[in-house]
Design a protein around this motif. Structure first.
Motif, short mmCIF file in Angstrom:
data_model
loop_
_atom_site.label_atom_id
_atom_site.label_comp_id
_atom_site.label_asym_id
_atom_site.label_seq_id
_atom_site.Cartn_x
_atom_site.Cartn_y
_atom_site.Cartn_z
N GLY A 31 3.02 3.95 6.55
CA GLY A 31 2.59 3.79 5.17
C GLY A 31 1.10 3.61 5.00
O GLY A 31 0.62 3.45 3.89
N VAL A 32 0.35 3.65 6.11
CA VAL A 32 -1.10 3.51 6.04
C VAL A 32 -1.74 4.88 6.29
O VAL A 32 -1.33 5.61 7.19
N ALA A 33 -2.71 5.21 5.47
CA ALA A 33 -3.52 6.42 5.67
C ALA A 33 -4.98 5.98 5.72
O ALA A 33 -5.35 4.95 5.15
N HIS A 61 -2.63 2.42 1.27
CA HIS A 61 -1.26 2.00 1.53
C HIS A 61 -0.34 2.75 0.57
O HIS A 61 -0.56 2.75 -0.63
N ALA A 62 0.68 3.39 1.17
CA ALA A 62 1.65 4.11 0.34
C ALA A 62 2.44 3.12 -0.49
O ALA A 62 2.84 2.05 0.00
N ILE A 63 2.66 3.46 -1.74
CA ILE A 63 3.42 2.61 -2.65
C ILE A 63 4.51 3.46 -3.29
O ILE A 63 4.22 4.53 -3.85
N ALA A 64 5.74 2.99 -3.18
CA ALA A 64 6.85 3.71 -3.80
C ALA A 64 6.78 3.54 -5.30
O ALA A 64 6.40 2.50 -5.81
N GLY A 65 7.12 4.58 -6.00
CA GLY A 65 7.08 4.50 -7.45
C GLY A 65 8.11 5.41 -8.08
O GLY A 65 8.81 6.14 -7.42
N GLY A 66 8.16 5.36 -9.36
CA GLY A 66 9.17 6.15 -10.03
C GLY A 66 8.64 6.91 -11.13
O GLY A 66 8.00 7.67 -11.51
#
Length: 66
Positions: A31-33, A61-66
């Motif tokens: 989840g880290v770039a 940091h990747a964050i899940a979303g909708g």
């Protein structure tokens, strides 16, 4: 040597790699770039990517979303 990580100056030992820095900061996880001087660095290159004085590193940091 001094680098900038997310707009904060850090002093590192000469010869530090991007991978070593991320391990030290506990940021070498899914989840880290990472962008080094505004260029995204592939995870496979983190361990061999040397850092140099005045490098500018941005962690994402990747964050899940909708």
């Amino acid at each position: 040597m001094r680098i900038v990580l997310n707009d904060e100056a850090l002093d590192l030992a000469e010869g530090t790699t991007l991978g070593q820095l991320l391990v030290e900061l506990e940021q070498d996880k899914p989840g880290v770039a990472v962008a080094l001087n505004q260029q995204v660095v592939a995870r496979s290159q983190w361990g061999v990517q040397p850092l140099t004085p005045n490098d500018n590193i941005t962690l994402f940091h990747a964050i899940a979303g909708g």
